[in-house]
Design an enzyme around this catalytic site. Structure first.
Site, short mmCIF file in Angstrom:
data_model
loop_
_atom_site.label_atom_id
_atom_site.label_comp_id
_atom_site.label_asym_id
_atom_site.label_seq_id
_atom_site.Cartn_x
_atom_site.Cartn_y
_atom_site.Cartn_z
N ALA A 173 92.40 48.00 51.60
CA ALA A 173 91.32 48.94 50.76
C ALA A 173 91.64 48.75 49.34
CB ALA A 173 91.67 50.37 51.24
N LYS A 174 93.09 48.76 49.15
CA LYS A 174 93.45 48.49 47.65
C LYS A 174 92.86 47.31 47.10
CE LYS A 174 95.16 52.58 46.59
NZ LYS A 174 94.43 53.72 45.77
N GLY A 214 92.33 62.73 42.14
CA GLY A 214 93.47 62.87 42.44
C GLY A 214 94.63 63.54 41.56
N TYR A 220 95.59 49.88 54.38
CA TYR A 220 95.75 50.39 52.71
C TYR A 220 95.79 49.08 52.08
CZ TYR A 220 98.14 52.36 48.97
OH TYR A 220 98.48 52.93 47.55
N SER A 239 97.48 49.49 44.14
CA SER A 239 98.93 49.21 44.52
C SER A 239 99.27 47.74 44.72
CB SER A 239 98.74 49.93 45.99
OG SER A 239 100.05 49.68 46.65
#
Length: 248
Positions: free
Chosen positions: A155-156, A10, A152, A141
């Site tokens: 997942a983090k 990224g 999200y 995050s």
């Protein structure tokens, strides 16, 4: 740091590009990985020029959710040792939640983008990690700590559990594994036009320092964990969020 190598996923924009630039300033050769070849090449050229070593930064375009696309990354590393792997690829992916099929697709997309990318890149480069002294750093995050992001957030948070396992596996070889969990960072593509002025101010007001984070704030934390001073730090989640979530 001559001859040392960092791989940053990224790496075309935002936190990834800032991290790659910081490590390049420290003398690392850099491989930036991402899906968008044009932006990735621009970032590599800019970072190389900025550190005065134009040939030190290489761009490799790859979709890290696809195991078949890891081969160019491994080929770019070649027979070198990898000193630092920064798993920064990911983001929030929306979707149609009006059907179970839509829910499943959104969850799979978020898990693939945020977890599978990190797992596949790390596993692909695991044989090349420097022993002793390698560093694996995962970008999580604030959402993993307090929720608010649905798939999200989940997942983090999954990265945290995996990081603990990986730290135990690699610790005997003196390779550290840590997580950086950013709070609100304004200058990124994360919100992709979704942020309102009110939302921006609300997130600033939630901090103790009265400002949004910058990519450089997160890059500084990664820089520390990548460096020799952090050799006794492993299996940790470092929150960089202006105090919007207090340490635990």
């Amino acid at each position: 740091m001559t001859g040392r190598l960092a791989v940053v996923s990224g790496g075309a924009t935002g936190i990834g590009a800032a991290t790659a630039a910081a490590l390049a300033e420290d003398g690392y050769d850099i491989i930036v990985v991402g899906r968008r070849a044009d932006l990735l090449k621009e970032a590599a050229d800019r970072i190389g020029a900025g550190c005065g070593r134009p040939d030190a930064v290489e761009a490799v375009a790859a979709d890290l959710t696809d195991p078949a696309q890891l081969a160019p990354v491994v080929a770019a590393v070649g027979d070198r040792r990898v000193d630092v792997v920064v798993n920064n690829a990911g983001g929030y992916l929306g979707g149609d939640q009006s059907t179970l099929e839509g829910v499943a697709a959104q969850w799979r997309a978020n898990l693939d983008s945020n977890v599978l990318t990190a797992v596949l890149l790390t596993e692909a480069l695991r044989p090349a990690l420097r022993r002793p002294g390698g560093r694996v750093i995962l970008l999580s995050s604030i959402a993993a700590l307090r929720g608010g992001g649905g798939p999200y957030s989940a997942a983090k948070a999954a990265l945290h559990g995996w990081a603990y396992d990986l730290a135990q596996q690699l610790g005997p070889e003196e390779i550290t594994v840590n997580v950086v969990a950013p709070g609100y960072v304004a200058d990124t593509e994360f919100f992709d036009g979704r942020m309102t002025p009110e939302g921006h101010q609300r997130r600033i007001d939630a901090t103790l320092v009265g400002r949004a984070g910058e990519p450089a704030d997160i890059a500084a934390a990664v820089r520390y964990l990548a460096g020799p001073s952090a050799g006794y730090v492993t299996g940790q989640v470092l929150g960089v969020n202006g105090g919007s979530v207090l340490g635990r």
